[in-house]
Design a protein around this motif. Structure first.
Motif, PDB file in Angstrom:
ATOM      1  N   ARG A  14       0.834  -1.206   0.000  1.00 56.25           N
ATOM      2  CA  ARG A  14       0.000   0.000   0.000  1.00 56.25           C
ATOM      3  C   ARG A  14       0.871   1.259   0.000  1.00 56.25           C
ATOM      4  N   ALA A  15       1.931   1.256   0.775  1.00 56.91           N
ATOM      5  CA  ALA A  15       2.835   2.411   0.824  1.00 56.91           C
ATOM      6  C   ALA A  15       3.534   2.600  -0.519  1.00 56.91           C
ATOM      7  N   VAL A  16       3.992   1.511  -1.120  1.00 56.64           N
ATOM      8  CA  VAL A  16       4.669   1.594  -2.422  1.00 56.64           C
ATOM      9  C   VAL A  16       3.698   2.084  -3.485  1.00 56.64           C
ATOM     10  N   ARG A  17       2.449   1.571  -3.471  1.00 56.56           N
ATOM     11  CA  ARG A  17       1.446   2.048  -4.436  1.00 56.56           C
ATOM     12  C   ARG A  17       1.204   3.544  -4.259  1.00 56.56           C
ATOM     13  N   GLY A  18       1.108   4.005  -3.042  1.00 52.56           N
ATOM     14  CA  GLY A  18       0.921   5.432  -2.797  1.00 52.56           C
ATOM     15  C   GLY A  18       2.071   6.255  -3.331  1.00 52.56           C
ATOM     16  N   TYR A  20       4.106   5.399  -5.842  1.00 56.61           N
ATOM     17  CA  TYR A  20       4.075   5.399  -7.312  1.00 56.61           C
ATOM     18  C   TYR A  20       2.906   6.192  -7.866  1.00 56.61           C
ATOM     19  N   ASP A  21       1.776   6.214  -7.176  1.00 55.13           N
ATOM     20  CA  ASP A  21       0.660   7.061  -7.619  1.00 55.13           C
ATOM     21  C   ASP A  21       1.064   8.529  -7.571  1.00 55.13           C
ATOM     22  N   SER A  22       1.753   8.924  -6.520  1.00 52.62           N
ATOM     23  CA  SER A  22       2.203  10.303  -6.378  1.00 52.62           C
ATOM     24  C   SER A  22       3.257  10.639  -7.435  1.00 52.62           C
ATOM     25  N   VAL A 110       2.914  12.065  -0.888  1.00 53.45           N
ATOM     26  CA  VAL A 110       3.961  11.405  -0.107  1.00 53.45           C
ATOM     27  C   VAL A 110       4.488  12.367   0.958  1.00 53.45           C
ATOM     28  N   HIS A 111       4.772  13.603   0.539  1.00 54.96           N
ATOM     29  CA  HIS A 111       5.270  14.588   1.500  1.00 54.96           C
ATOM     30  C   HIS A 111       4.257  14.833   2.613  1.00 54.96           C
ATOM     31  N   ALA A 112       2.978  14.932   2.252  1.00 58.17           N
ATOM     32  CA  ALA A 112       1.942  15.175   3.257  1.00 58.17           C
ATOM     33  C   ALA A 112       1.836  13.996   4.224  1.00 58.17           C
ATOM     34  N   ALA A 113       1.894  12.791   3.694  1.00 58.87           N
ATOM     35  CA  ALA A 113       1.798  11.606   4.556  1.00 58.87           C
ATOM     36  C   ALA A 113       2.989  11.539   5.512  1.00 58.87           C
ATOM     37  N   LEU A 114       4.183  11.803   5.010  1.00 58.44           N
ATOM     38  CA  LEU A 114       5.365  11.764   5.872  1.00 58.44           C
ATOM     39  C   LEU A 114       5.335  12.894   6.896  1.00 58.44           C
ATOM     40  N   ALA A 115       4.826  14.054   6.494  1.00 58.00           N
ATOM     41  CA  ALA A 115       4.728  15.181   7.425  1.00 58.00           C
ATOM     42  C   ALA A 115       3.694  14.906   8.510  1.00 58.00           C
ATOM     43  N   LEU A 117       3.294  12.162  10.044  1.00 59.90           N
ATOM     44  CA  LEU A 117       3.915  11.350  11.094  1.00 59.90           C
ATOM     45  C   LEU A 117       4.530  12.278  12.133  1.00 59.90           C
ATOM     46  N   THR A 118       4.563  11.828  13.365  1.00 59.48           N
ATOM     47  CA  THR A 118       5.211  12.632  14.400  1.00 59.48           C
ATOM     48  C   THR A 118       6.722  12.572  14.179  1.00 59.48           C
ATOM     49  N   PRO A 119       7.457  13.530  14.735  1.00 60.72           N
ATOM     50  CA  PRO A 119       8.918  13.460  14.626  1.00 60.72           C
ATOM     51  C   PRO A 119       9.474  12.130  15.151  1.00 60.72           C
ATOM     52  N   THR A 120       8.889  11.614  16.210  1.00 61.39           N
ATOM     53  CA  THR A 120       9.338  10.328  16.761  1.00 61.39           C
ATOM     54  C   THR A 120       9.082   9.198  15.766  1.00 61.39           C
ATOM     55  N   GLU A 121       7.909   9.213  15.131  1.00 62.57           N
ATOM     56  CA  GLU A 121       7.601   8.181  14.131  1.00 62.57           C
ATOM     57  C   GLU A 121       8.552   8.265  12.946  1.00 62.57           C
ATOM     58  N   ARG A 122       8.834   9.491  12.469  1.00 65.33           N
ATOM     59  CA  ARG A 122       9.779   9.654  11.352  1.00 65.33           C
ATOM     60  C   ARG A 122      11.170   9.183  11.758  1.00 65.33           C
ATOM     61  N   GLY A 123      11.554   9.490  13.003  1.00 68.47           N
ATOM     62  CA  GLY A 123      12.861   9.048  13.495  1.00 68.47           C
ATOM     63  C   GLY A 123      12.966   7.544  13.576  1.00 68.47           C
ATOM     64  N   ALA A 124      11.871   6.872  13.909  1.00 68.13           N
ATOM     65  CA  ALA A 124      11.870   5.407  13.968  1.00 68.13           C
ATOM     66  C   ALA A 124      11.802   4.809  12.574  1.00 68.13           C
ATOM     67  N   LEU A 125      11.084   5.470  11.654  1.00 61.03           N
ATOM     68  CA  LEU A 125      10.882   4.924  10.309  1.00 61.03           C
ATOM     69  C   LEU A 125      12.147   4.978   9.454  1.00 61.03           C
ATOM     70  N   LEU A 126      12.907   6.050   9.559  1.00 67.39           N
ATOM     71  CA  LEU A 126      14.069   6.229   8.689  1.00 67.39           C
ATOM     72  C   LEU A 126      15.065   5.067   8.747  1.00 67.39           C
TER      73      LEU A 126
END
Length: 141
Positions: A14-18, A20-22, A110-115, A117-126
């Motif tokens: 689902r994330a990859v499809r999102g 590629y759609d973007s 993609v930018h909106a979805a990543l934004a 996320l909380t800073p903690t979530e982005r820090g864990a995801l990277l």
């Protein structure tokens, strides 16, 4: 919760499809196919025609046609390879590099979805995305 690896496949898809759609929407806004956009983004460093075809998961003849169309738009240039004169190297022009940068910047969903996320979530995801990318890129896996 301890999900199995198989439990992660559909959320990843689902994330990859999102993504590629973007990318497709940004590419279309510039008169490019999604594959042309992927090629431009991949050409942050020059690639041989065969390496580009491999990256795009297509055969060499498809890559040749794709590059020819991009060359007509002055987004890329082909030059003889320094290692093998029979081989060609594809390099993004300055215009192509700028367009690749704009494509990435215009992937608004993609930018909106990543934004979102909380800073903690982005820090864990990277680091997880980096590790997953490394594992997927390793031909032994």
């Amino acid at each position: 919760m301890n999900p199995e690896a198989s439990d992660l496949v559909e959320p990843l898809a689902r994330a990859v499809r999102g993504y590629y759609d973007s990318l497709a929407a940004a590419a279309a806004a510039h008169g490019l196919s999604t594959t042309q956009a992927r090629a431009l983004i991949a050409l942050d460093t020059p690639l041989s025609m065969s390496a580009l075809a491999e990256h795009l998961v297509c055969d060499a003849s498809n890559a040749t046609g794709l590059v020819a169309r991009m060359e007509t738009r002055r987004l890329v240039v082909r030059t003889p390879s320094a290692q093998d004169r029979r081989s060609r190297t594809v390099t993004a022009t300055e215009e192509g590099r700028q367009l690749a940068h704009r494509l990435r910047a215009e992937m608004h969903r993609v930018h909106a979805a990543l934004a979102a996320l909380t800073p903690t979530e982005r820090g864990a995801l990277l680091p997880l995305l980096d590790r997953l990318g490394d594992l997927l890129a390793d031909p032994r896996n």
